[in-house]
Design a protein around this motif. Sequence first.
Motif, PDB file in Angstrom:
ATOM      1  N   ASP A   1      -7.840   5.864  -1.421  1.00 45.33           N
ATOM      2  CA  ASP A   1      -6.955   4.817  -0.919  1.00 45.33           C
ATOM      3  C   ASP A   1      -7.852   3.658  -0.472  1.00 45.33           C
TER       4      ASP A   1
ATOM      5  N   GLY B   1       0.817  -1.205   0.000  1.00 46.63           N
ATOM      6  CA  GLY B   1       0.000   0.000   0.000  1.00 46.63           C
ATOM      7  C   GLY B   1       0.848   1.251   0.000  1.00 46.63           C
ATOM      8  N   SER B   2       1.966   1.202   0.738  1.00 49.86           N
ATOM      9  CA  SER B   2       2.858   2.367   0.786  1.00 49.86           C
ATOM     10  C   SER B   2       3.410   2.666  -0.607  1.00 49.86           C
TER      11      SER B   2
END
Length: 462
Positions: free
Chosen positions: A257, A117-118
């Motif tokens: 996100d 995800g980062s």
Amino acid sequence: MTPLSNLAVRDVETLVHPYTNLATLRENGPLVLERGKGIFVYDTSGKPYIEGMAGLWCTALGHGNEELAEAAAVQMRKLGFAHLFGGKSHDPAIELAEKLKEIAPVPTSKVFFCNSGSEANDTQVKLVWYMNNALGRPAKKKIISRIKAYHGVTVASASLTGLPANQRDFDLPMAGILHAGCPHHYRFAQVGESEEEFATRLAAELAQMIEREGPDTVAAFIAEPVMGAGGVIVPPRTYFEKIMQVCRRYDVYMIADEVICGFGRLGTAFGCQSLGFAPDGLSIAKALTSGYVPMAGVTVPESMYQALLTESRKIGTFGHGFTYSGHPVAAAVALKTLEIYARDRLFEAAAEKAPQFQARLRRLGQHALVGEARGQGLIGAVELVADKASKRSFDPKAGVAPQAVRLAEEEGLIVRFLAGDTVSVCPPLIITPAEIDELFDRLGRALDRTLDWVRRERLQEA
Ligand SMILES: Cc1ncc(COP(=O)(O)O)c(C=O)c1O
């Protein structure tokens, strides 16, 4: 203090644990897990626990899924590694991108793959900057996130994250990242302010922030549909509708996100569908592979893709990518995961189970320790407070939520504490109605025992 087991001693002598108080770990040791089946995991003594957090909000299909194991093994035997650099490709990545384009809730031209995800959110920042250079607006680069957002821990994504522990003493956030207000009605609404009024104010404050900075310097806004690690915060009614109007007015690229909310968590394929908004791009990860192997991605709309083409022509390459972007084994597992979600109607099933899950969660709202019980779909949290009427928090140093998590473990339930003495639950999507009841029975007992402890320690006294 009970002596640490052999494995626990080896652990503290060898590992730097992510997201851990490294000092207390040396005294208490880790909980060492050995195997899992369905929604249960088992520690090295054989004790079962309900995995009430689906690992880290990811193991949607639970443990021991033979079809995923088989998909990985077949792909490893066929082509264990291949990459997408410099004009190379492979079938699993192509097929997965096609599948994601098909199910994406917004018009999607291409998919860029990464591993976490980062990385997905770092990639979003870079793509937005790159696009605005291609479009001849080099000053339009600032990214707006929100207080209490969680977008990851790499340099850019940790800057987007709006939680002090991810920035303090890491010299973050970096320049050019701003944080707008947190949409948590319980904590941040003014006295007498309705959810709609609160949403209107937050959108107006966002517009003021953009005006103050200069609209031609603000490139993007990023938001989780329901905030996860910041405390499972469901935005007030009409929030995203109003935020989207502001983004459109100032030509600000809107990124959802979906790392937690994507793939059924809120009872729809993507969280933005539950909350009724249409972003420009999505970040996806976690349940994309049910957490079995690392994989993440970014969806790219046609307008952004055209800008990437322009830059490629000018520079000679699109100079971004990871060794494991679109890894064939990860892509094969993701494809099988998406196939199972569709075949077993798991997103619809999550929506069907959500009323029971939310009703059980909200019953905990009556508990003497719980200030607010909140959630949506199959995700929720309880915020523990010293005084319900005034919403007064405990001294964070008292460690009330960590104690609740420890006692839940004793009751055979894994949950997680988040900042602000919040305890979160996010079980695998395959959880059955009977298991939902069992999960909340165990959590209720853990909260009762936490309350006994709080009273013994006199922690409610102001
Ligand atoms: C909403 C959201 N975005 C990004 C991330 C970062 O993902 P990763 O830990 O895979 O880098 C997380 C992780 O929990 C998350 O919840």
